[in-house]
Design an enzyme around this catalytic site. Structure first.
Site, PDB file in Angstrom:
ATOM      1  N   ASP A  20      28.459   5.609  24.369  1.00 15.64           N
ATOM      2  CA  ASP A  20      27.157   4.981  24.141  1.00 15.64           C
ATOM      3  C   ASP A  20      27.282   3.506  24.527  1.00 15.64           C
ATOM      4  O   ASP A  20      28.393   2.978  24.675  1.00 15.64           O
ATOM      5  CB  ASP A  20      26.765   5.111  22.664  1.00 15.64           C
ATOM      6  N   SER A  21      26.141   2.850  24.649  1.00 15.21           N
ATOM      7  CA  SER A  21      26.169   1.415  24.905  1.00 15.21           C
ATOM      8  C   SER A  21      26.761   0.652  23.715  1.00 15.21           C
ATOM      9  O   SER A  21      27.179  -0.489  23.871  1.00 15.21           O
ATOM     10  CB  SER A  21      24.745   0.926  25.167  1.00 15.21           C
ATOM     11  N   GLY A  53      19.239  -0.746  27.292  1.00 17.56           N
ATOM     12  CA  GLY A  53      17.814  -0.385  27.368  1.00 17.56           C
ATOM     13  C   GLY A  53      16.966  -1.262  28.248  1.00 17.56           C
ATOM     14  O   GLY A  53      15.923  -0.850  28.745  1.00 17.56           O
ATOM     15  N   CYS A  83      24.080   8.006  24.757  1.00 19.64           N
ATOM     16  CA  CYS A  83      23.082   6.951  24.998  1.00 19.64           C
ATOM     17  C   CYS A  83      21.918   7.523  25.809  1.00 19.64           C
ATOM     18  O   CYS A  83      22.115   8.104  26.882  1.00 19.64           O
ATOM     19  CB  CYS A  83      23.744   5.819  25.773  1.00 19.64           C
ATOM     20  N   GLU A 162      19.571  -2.901  13.964  1.00 19.13           N
ATOM     21  CA  GLU A 162      20.904  -3.523  13.908  1.00 19.13           C
ATOM     22  C   GLU A 162      20.934  -4.657  12.884  1.00 19.13           C
ATOM     23  O   GLU A 162      21.975  -4.980  12.330  1.00 19.13           O
ATOM     24  CB  GLU A 162      21.312  -4.024  15.296  1.00 19.13           C
ATOM     25  N   CYS A 194      16.296   7.595  21.422  1.00 19.94           N
ATOM     26  CA  CYS A 194      17.162   6.417  21.367  1.00 19.94           C
ATOM     27  C   CYS A 194      18.135   6.639  20.215  1.00 19.94           C
ATOM     28  O   CYS A 194      17.747   7.139  19.158  1.00 19.94           O
ATOM     29  CB  CYS A 194      16.336   5.151  21.121  1.00 19.94           C
ATOM     30  N   THR A 195      19.386   6.247  20.443  1.00 23.71           N
ATOM     31  CA  THR A 195      20.423   6.458  19.431  1.00 23.71           C
ATOM     32  C   THR A 195      20.065   5.890  18.061  1.00 23.71           C
ATOM     33  O   THR A 195      20.490   6.417  17.042  1.00 23.71           O
ATOM     34  CB  THR A 195      21.717   5.745  19.890  1.00 23.71           C
ATOM     35  N   HIS A 196      19.290   4.794  18.058  1.00 19.37           N
ATOM     36  CA  HIS A 196      19.081   4.070  16.801  1.00 19.37           C
ATOM     37  C   HIS A 196      17.970   4.646  15.917  1.00 19.37           C
ATOM     38  O   HIS A 196      17.959   4.415  14.717  1.00 19.37           O
ATOM     39  CB  HIS A 196      18.720   2.613  17.119  1.00 19.37           C
TER      40      HIS A 196
HETATM   41  N1  DGL Z   1      21.975   3.394  23.038  1.00 15.00           N
HETATM   42  C1  DGL Z   1      20.711   2.958  23.611  1.00 15.00           C
HETATM   43  C2  DGL Z   1      19.843   4.191  23.878  1.00 15.00           C
HETATM   44  O1  DGL Z   1      19.975   5.211  23.236  1.00 15.00           O
HETATM   45  C3  DGL Z   1      19.996   1.972  22.711  1.00 15.00           C
HETATM   46  C4  DGL Z   1      20.663   0.621  22.644  1.00 15.00           C
HETATM   47  C5  DGL Z   1      20.686  -0.092  23.992  1.00 15.00           C
HETATM   48  O2  DGL Z   1      19.610  -0.483  24.500  1.00 15.00           O
HETATM   49  O3  DGL Z   1      21.758  -0.237  24.537  1.00 15.00           O
HETATM   50  O4  DGL Z   1      19.016   4.147  24.742  1.00 15.00           O
END
Ligand code: DGL
Length: 285
Positions: A20-21, A53, A83, A162, A194-196
């Site tokens: 993931d990022s 993103g 991600c 975050e 999105c992961t979050h």
């Molecule tokens: N992990 C990214 C996603 O799921 C979200 C965080 C980022 O923008 O890096 O798109």
């Protein structure tokens, strides 16, 4: 195969690679730990270069290929692209380049959404990159041409989450603004692309109303990899050994990691993730 059936005793004890990022992909790892407790996981979070993103397709693809090369050298048996932005931009390049199976979040999330969408009206929320790429809409179109997709980018969600502002009036206001159009769109499912976003799922569910089912794309990807490994006879039932690599140790990372993983993050290793650091490469012409 039924999830309650005993896990067959075929063995491939190589780890599952997940990247993931940053730390958000730990939501997929959480699901992997739950469904496949015998599997080892090598996790890579590109915390030095996040967010993905708002970056371009070319940049996210380059980062993704670099990370995949690093993980392949860790002898992974498959790769989960946790991600959403990397799945939207780089999945094809990863599948083309790697010899191990690659699973992104988009296809599994869309399949799960279609199963729960009798009226075929599917919402997608994600980063600017994910929504702008149209990747979710393309997969829906290929699997169910009669389905309708409504999407909306929600770029402020990642920093708010975050910051730990999961249950906070500012996040509620932002969510009301972002979800206004979707909540009156007659949707029956909404993909958290999105992961979050699973961390604010209760708020999103409340604003979308009880008819809208939420799909957690990371958890769906974890379930898809579990099904794939079962099918290929590549499950492991050994004592798992996990490794966690990050490209930076952000100040708040322990708290954020705990929120995503649902428990304390085991010790991490900080790496320089590139095969060849940028300052040693010839400039592109
Ligand atoms: N992990 C990214 C996603 O799921 C979200 C965080 C980022 O923008 O890096 O798109």
């Amino acid at each position: 195969m039924n999830p309650s059936d005993p896990i067959p005793t075929t063995h491939d004890s190589r780890p599952i690679g997940v990247f993931d990022s940053g730390l958000g992909g730990l939501t997929a790892v959480r699901e992997l730990f739950r469904t496949l407790p015998g599997e080892s996981v090598v996790y890579f979070g590109d915390t030095a270069r996040l967010p993905y993103g708002s970056k371009s397709r070319d940049t996210v693809t380059r980062f993704s290929l670099e990370i995949a090369a690093f993980l392949v050298r860790q002898d992974i048996k498959c790769l989960v692209v946790a991600c959403n932005t990397a799945s939207s931009y780089a999945l094809e390049a990863l599948v083309r380049t790697l010899d191990v199976p690659v699973v992104g979040v988009i296809d599994p999330a869309v399949r799960a959404a279609l199963e729960l969408s009798p009226r075929r009206r599917i919402g997608v929320i994600g980063t600017l990159g994910t929504v702008g790429s149209g990747a979710y809409a393309r997969v829906v179109e290929s699997l169910a041409p009669d389905a309708r997709v409504l999407s909306h980018a929600c770029p402020l969600f990642v920093p708010l989450i975050e910051e730990g502002w999961v249950d906070h009036p500012v996040t509620r206001m932002v969510a009301q603004e972002y979800l206004a159009e979707l909540s009156s769109g007659g949707l029956d499912t909404l993909i958290l692309g999105c992961t979050h976003y699973p961390l604010i799922a209760p708020l999103i569910a409340e604003l979308m109303g009880p008819e809208v089912r939420l799909i957690d794309s990371g958890a769906e990807a974890a379930r898809a990899i579990a099904a794939l490994l079962r099918e290929r006879g590549q499950l492991s039932s050994r004592d798992p050994e996990h490794r966690f690599y990050l490209t930076d140790e952000p100040r708040n990372f322990a708290r954020v990691a705990r929120a995503f993983l649902g428990r304390e993050l085991p010790p991490t290793t900080i790496v320089d993730q590139t095969d060849q650091p940028w300052f040693e490469r010839l400039p592109a012409r």
